[in-house]
Scaffold this motif. Structure first.
Motif, mmCIF file in Angstrom:
data_model
loop_
_atom_site.group_PDB
_atom_site.id
_atom_site.type_symbol
_atom_site.label_atom_id
_atom_site.label_comp_id
_atom_site.label_asym_id
_atom_site.label_seq_id
_atom_site.Cartn_x
_atom_site.Cartn_y
_atom_site.Cartn_z
ATOM 1 N N GLY A 11 4.591 -28.043 17.457
ATOM 2 C CA GLY A 11 4.448 -27.322 18.728
ATOM 3 C C GLY A 11 5.148 -28.039 19.875
ATOM 4 N N SER A 12 5.366 -27.321 20.964
ATOM 5 C CA SER A 12 6.039 -27.905 22.125
ATOM 6 C C SER A 12 5.127 -28.895 22.842
ATOM 7 N N PRO A 13 5.714 -29.878 23.513
ATOM 8 C CA PRO A 13 4.894 -30.784 24.321
ATOM 9 C C PRO A 13 4.437 -30.087 25.610
ATOM 10 N N ASN B 37 -10.592 -30.504 13.283
ATOM 11 C CA ASN B 37 -10.981 -30.315 11.875
ATOM 12 C C ASN B 37 -9.787 -30.031 10.968
ATOM 13 N N GLY B 38 -8.720 -29.532 11.554
ATOM 14 C CA GLY B 38 -7.546 -29.185 10.740
ATOM 15 C C GLY B 38 -6.266 -29.446 11.516
ATOM 16 N N TRP B 39 -5.128 -29.116 10.893
ATOM 17 C CA TRP B 39 -3.824 -29.311 11.538
ATOM 18 C C TRP B 39 -3.761 -28.499 12.834
ATOM 19 N N VAL B 40 -3.156 -29.107 13.839
ATOM 20 C CA VAL B 40 -2.906 -28.368 15.087
ATOM 21 C C VAL B 40 -1.427 -28.015 15.099
ATOM 22 N N TRP B 41 -1.137 -26.732 15.079
ATOM 23 C CA TRP B 41 0.261 -26.303 14.965
ATOM 24 C C TRP B 41 0.926 -26.150 16.338
ATOM 25 N N ASP B 42 0.295 -25.425 17.203
ATOM 26 C CA ASP B 42 0.963 -25.099 18.467
ATOM 27 C C ASP B 42 0.477 -26.022 19.577
ATOM 28 N N GLY C 164 -6.826 -28.457 34.368
ATOM 29 C CA GLY C 164 -7.243 -29.737 33.768
ATOM 30 C C GLY C 164 -7.997 -29.582 32.455
ATOM 31 N N GLU C 165 -8.091 -28.357 31.972
ATOM 32 C CA GLU C 165 -8.772 -28.140 30.678
ATOM 33 C C GLU C 165 -7.765 -27.700 29.625
ATOM 34 N N LEU C 166 -7.965 -28.212 28.415
ATOM 35 C CA LEU C 166 -7.063 -27.866 27.309
ATOM 36 C C LEU C 166 -7.791 -26.955 26.327
ATOM 37 N N TYR C 167 -7.097 -25.893 25.910
ATOM 38 C CA TYR C 167 -7.657 -24.958 24.917
ATOM 39 C C TYR C 167 -6.680 -24.885 23.748
ATOM 40 N N PHE C 168 -7.204 -25.010 22.568
ATOM 41 C CA PHE C 168 -6.324 -24.973 21.392
ATOM 42 C C PHE C 168 -7.130 -24.658 20.138
ATOM 43 N N ALA D 266 -1.331 -20.083 16.738
ATOM 44 C CA ALA D 266 -0.668 -20.021 18.043
ATOM 45 C C ALA D 266 -1.598 -20.468 19.163
ATOM 46 N N ALA D 267 -0.989 -20.933 20.245
ATOM 47 C CA ALA D 267 -1.766 -21.354 21.417
ATOM 48 C C ALA D 267 -2.520 -20.151 21.993
ATOM 49 N N PRO D 268 -3.707 -20.363 22.523
ATOM 50 C CA PRO D 268 -4.449 -19.231 23.087
ATOM 51 C C PRO D 268 -3.943 -18.852 24.473
ATOM 52 N N VAL D 269 -4.266 -17.629 24.854
ATOM 53 C CA VAL D 269 -4.055 -17.186 26.235
ATOM 54 C C VAL D 269 -5.364 -17.451 26.975
ATOM 55 N N VAL D 270 -5.279 -18.045 28.163
ATOM 56 C CA VAL D 270 -6.496 -18.362 28.917
ATOM 57 C C VAL D 270 -6.444 -17.647 30.260
ATOM 58 N N THR D 271 -7.466 -16.891 30.568
ATOM 59 C CA THR D 271 -7.568 -16.215 31.870
ATOM 60 C C THR D 271 -8.753 -16.842 32.623
#
Lengths: 307, 381
Positions: free
Chosen positions: B211-213, B248-253, B260-264, B297-302
């Protein structure tokens, strides 16, 4: 369903990759050798069975001729022949049935582990059965001029695949009796089919090599070389076939071999007799010389003591 | 005898070849979805298409008779053009309004009987192109190469070589001292001088990073997900690893960074909300979304929702941002592995994603309840 075979193979391939310095070429070679060695008993059993079947071919032919109008008796006589020669007609088939899923599983494992597409890499996530191997994925697919995840762009590997498959086929193909004119004999038809396969198989595998990852081509080449080596080690590879010469028929070969043995044995006996005679002569001449020397010394003593 | 006969039958080899050909160890790829302003782009199979927010197809590229390779990479829009690379290593610039080709950087080899090519490039392009100052940073199987944005000329004096592919869009940060961050399947995060190509530092992440940085300006940190089942925080200045967050598993994206919050998500089907502060990750919540679904894929956050696609269970899930509790779930036509984007359409916002089904390649879902507003199937004009 093949996942039962493919997933352990993927894991095994990754273990080889780790053990062999993270070199993908060596990993595929090691993996192929290991699987071929593991299935060697099956291969040997199959080849022995094929040889035994070949040996009773003349008798089978005779039976077919004799009972061509009585199928039931023919089957009965064939079974008797198999029993007498301790041949299980299915013994050549069973190892193959066992080997086929292994073979396909092995191909699929190599393709999956090389993961040339995002979809393949994604599917690897739940195929690795041992912990601690995740950080080996994806493998470094570069080796020499090759990216092992894609076909060889210079066509070197496909050519090697075709050549080694052809050589192996040519050596493994049982002796096919040549007959002039067409024949309806099933044995002749099978022989013709076998000759066709010697052409079709290399082309088929060449097609695979052009289409799939070159890692698979490496498997084909290594596997063919192992097959040739195994066959040679069993003393059954006749390299005359490669240059288009008909192999020496087995009976003639046996006759020549036994004739040579007799000649060699004869030479050996004469030589033994010669050696025996020579050694007896030597012993006699030695005794004679000792006797002469004793007589001479006696005469000298007489001369020196005139008193 | 039976065994030998099986081997001697050409039909056996045809069946075997079909078995091998059908070695469906995972599909090829999923559709790339991207958005720019109110435009939607999808790349899938041998074409890319531009769509209006209501799902209407505006153009398709390349023309039907010129298609020779597959597109795995998403489209990047910049100024008057869109850029994308294909699986054969070719790069195209296409007019953003008309869909006509502007230039092509072509490396394809010769096709042999239509099924294999040789003599060409193995530098396949899977990640999206990053646009810099008059140049394009093209991620490939062998690293990054540089093309002139105007005419597609290769800049031969600039190259980043990696031992495994770069499957993600490089992160270009403009400014007085521009920076280019690159993640690679070779386990490394690179910082490059985007002008000279000099590698300023590289950091071993101990796992492939497809995934992208993601850049966090406030903390001067880079976040990367890896196949070592973790999110890694790296100091953006010197490349030092600051902290890890185990999954728990591989993180792809990439993770999605909002306030300041990360969602994945991970490939085991877990969705995470994590706060990053003072060099430490602090877990807000973790939810098992789907045991079957690979959250690729990365989530969309609203403001209120976190929306993510579950791969194998063909479902788009919306969770409450605060707690991770269920809000809505919507089944789509096939695997939900593609990136999700939002687009304004009339007086509402749609979540758009792709499946791998030709009949419903794209789907526009209402943000508030997940109901489908339109679906898109590719058609040649």
């Amino acid at each position: 369903m093949l996942d039962i075979i493919v997933n352990p193979f993927i894991t095994l391939l990754l273990v080889f990759y780790r053990l062999l310095g993270e070199n993908v070429f060596l990993a595929i070679v090691g993996f192929t050798v290991a699987v071929r060695m593991a299935t060697l008993p099956l291969t040997l059993r199959q080849q022995r069975s094929m040889k035994a079947m070949q040996e009773v071919q003349p008798q089978l032919k005779e039976l077919q001729e004799k009972y061509k109008n009585d199928r039931e008796t023919l089957v009965q006589k064939q079974m008797e022949l198999y029993r007498e020669n301790k041949i299980n007609p299915l013994a050549g088939c069973l190892p193959l049935i066992v080997q086929m899923p292994i073979l396909i599983g092995l191909w699929r494992a190599i393709i999956a582990t090389l993961a040339s597409t995002p979809g393949q890499l994604l599917s690897l996530s739940d195929r690795i059965l041992l912990p601690g191997l995740d950080n080996l994925v994806p493998m470094n697919n570069q080796f020499a001029w090759l990216n092992l995840a894609v076909p060889d762009p210079y066509l070197i590997l496909p050519v090697l695949v075709v050549i080694t498959t052809w050589v192996q086929q040519k050596l493994l193909t049982p002796t096919a009796p040549k007959k002039s004119g067409g024949s309806d004999d099933p044995a002749d038809q099978a022989a013709a089919m076998t000759r066709q396969m010697t052409t079709i198989m290399p082309l088929m595998f060449g097609f695979f090599a052009l289409t799939y990852s070159s890692g698979l081509s490496i498997y084909f080449v290594v596997s063919n070389l192992i097959g040739i080596a195994q066959y040679s080690a069993m003393g059954r590879a006749d390299f005359r076939r490669l240059i288009g010469k008909e192999p020496i028929p087995e009976e003639e070969q046996a006759r020549i071999e036994s004739g040579e043995r007799r000649r060699i044995d004869g030479i050996s006996d004469t030589r033994k007799a010669e050696v025996k005679l020579a050694s007896e002569n030597e012993r006699t001449s030695q005794k004679r010389s000792e006797r002469r020397s004793r007589a001479k010394s006696k005469a000298n003593r007489v001369k020196l003591d005139p008193k | 005898m039976i065994a030998r006969n099986i081997f001697q039958r050409p039909l056996f080899w045809v069946v075997l070849s079909l078995l091998l050909a059908g070695c469906g160890i995972g599909g090829s790829s999923w559709a790339g979805v991207s958005t720019s302003e109110d435009e939607l782009y999808v790349s899938y199979g041998d074409f890319i298409a531009k769509l209006a927010p209501d799902g209407e197809q505006l153009w398709v590229f390349p023309p039907k008779d010129d298609r020779s390779s597959d597109f795995y990479a998403s489209v990047t829009a910049s100024d008057d053009a869109v850029y994308m690379g294909d699986y054969a290593g070719n790069v195209y610039a296409v007019d953003r309004q008309t869909g006509e080709g502007i230039w092509a950087y072509e490396v394809s080899g010769t096709s042999l009987f239509g099924f294999a090519s040789f003599g060409g490039s193995t530098n396949r392009i899977i990640g999206a192109i990053a646009v810099g100052e008059d140049v394009l940073y093209v991620p490939g199987e062998e690293g990054i190469f540089l093309l002139d944005k105007e005419d597609g000329t290769l800049r031969e004096d600039w190259e980043l070589e990696t031992t495994r592919g770069v499957w993600s869009q490089p992160l270009y940060l403009p400014g007085e001292e521009p920076r280019l961050y690159v993640t690679s399947l070779d386990h490394n995060l690179y910082l490059l001088n985007p002008v000279s190509g000099e590698v300023i530092w590289k950091t071993d992440l101990n796992g492939a990073a497809p995934g992208s940085p993601i850049y966090d300006e406030e903390h001067e940190a880079i976040f990367v997900g890896t196949f070592n089942s973790e999110i890694v925080a790296v100091n953006a200045e010197d490349g030092e690893i600051i902290s890890h967050f185990e999954t728990n598993g591989w993180v792809w994206d990439s993770p999605t960074l909002v306030d300041g919050e990360l969602y994945f998500g991970d490939l085991e089907g877990y969705l995470y909300a994590v706060r990053y502060d003072d060099g430490q990750f602090q877990e807000l919540w973790t939810q098992l979304i789907s045991e079957e679904g690979k959250l690729r894929a990365a989530p969309v956050v609203t403001d209120d929702l976190v929306i993510i696609g579950g791969g194998d269970d063909k479902t788009i899930y919306a969770r409450e941002r605060e707690t991770g509790n269920h809000e809505w779930a919507q089944l789509i036509a096939d695997s939900a592995l593609s990136t999700l984007v939002t687009v304004p359409s009339d007086d509402e916002v749609l979540v758009v994603t792709a499946s791998t089904s030709g009949d419903e390649l794209l789907v526009g879902l209402r943000l508030e309840n997940g109901n489908s507003r339109w679906t898109y199937a590719h058609k040649d004009e």
